[in-house]
Design a protein around this motif. Structure first.
Motif, PDB file in Angstrom:
ATOM      1  N   ALA A  25       0.835  -1.207   0.000  1.00  0.00           N
ATOM      2  CA  ALA A  25       0.000   0.000   0.000  1.00  0.00           C
ATOM      3  C   ALA A  25       0.868   1.254   0.000  1.00  0.00           C
ATOM      4  CB  ALA A  25      -0.916  -0.012   1.224  1.00  0.00           C
ATOM      5  N   TYR A  26       1.943   1.243   0.769  1.00  0.00           N
ATOM      6  CA  TYR A  26       2.868   2.375   0.797  1.00  0.00           C
ATOM      7  C   TYR A  26       3.472   2.598  -0.585  1.00  0.00           C
ATOM      8  CZ  TYR A  26       6.788   5.351   2.159  1.00  0.00           C
ATOM      9  OH  TYR A  26       7.681   6.385   2.264  1.00  0.00           O
ATOM     10  N   THR A  27       3.884   1.503  -1.231  1.00  0.00           N
ATOM     11  CA  THR A  27       4.491   1.598  -2.552  1.00  0.00           C
ATOM     12  C   THR A  27       3.508   2.166  -3.569  1.00  0.00           C
ATOM     13  OG1 THR A  27       5.998  -0.221  -2.082  1.00  0.00           O
ATOM     14  CG2 THR A  27       5.580   0.256  -4.401  1.00  0.00           C
ATOM     15  N   VAL A  28       2.270   1.731  -3.517  1.00  0.00           N
ATOM     16  CA  VAL A  28       1.254   2.231  -4.447  1.00  0.00           C
ATOM     17  C   VAL A  28       0.974   3.710  -4.192  1.00  0.00           C
ATOM     18  CG1 VAL A  28      -1.183   2.049  -5.084  1.00  0.00           C
ATOM     19  CG2 VAL A  28       0.198  -0.022  -4.864  1.00  0.00           C
ATOM     20  N   ALA A  29       0.871   4.093  -2.924  1.00  0.00           N
ATOM     21  CA  ALA A  29       0.493   5.467  -2.592  1.00  0.00           C
ATOM     22  C   ALA A  29       1.646   6.464  -2.740  1.00  0.00           C
ATOM     23  CB  ALA A  29      -0.038   5.508  -1.155  1.00  0.00           C
ATOM     24  N   LEU A  30       2.832   6.083  -2.298  1.00  0.00           N
ATOM     25  CA  LEU A  30       3.914   7.057  -2.203  1.00  0.00           C
ATOM     26  C   LEU A  30       5.159   6.700  -3.010  1.00  0.00           C
ATOM     27  CD1 LEU A  30       3.670   7.726   1.625  1.00  0.00           C
ATOM     28  CD2 LEU A  30       2.733   9.105  -0.213  1.00  0.00           C
TER      29      LEU A  30
END
Length: 56
Positions: A25-30
């Motif tokens: 999720a972090y990779t997708v968002a940021l």
């Protein structure tokens, strides 16, 4: 008993899966962060070692 998992192994597995979801999720968002992925790989290897030691 060989092949069985106790509570700590299940907890470690759940933590590993939860960390994978969080890092993804972090990779997708940021954007990608290599240290997060490295940390997840280390956590995964520790989990695999724990599972392997329980089966031995």
């Amino acid at each position: 008993m060989p092949g069985s998992t106790d509570g700590s192994t299940k907890t470690m597995g759940a933590l590993t899966v939860g960390a994978l979801v969080a890092v993804t999720a972090y990779t997708v968002a940021l954007g990608s962060n290599g240290w997060l992925w490295f940390g997840w790989v280390v956590l995964g290897l520790i989990t695999l070692a724990l599972v392997a030691s329980r089966r031995a």
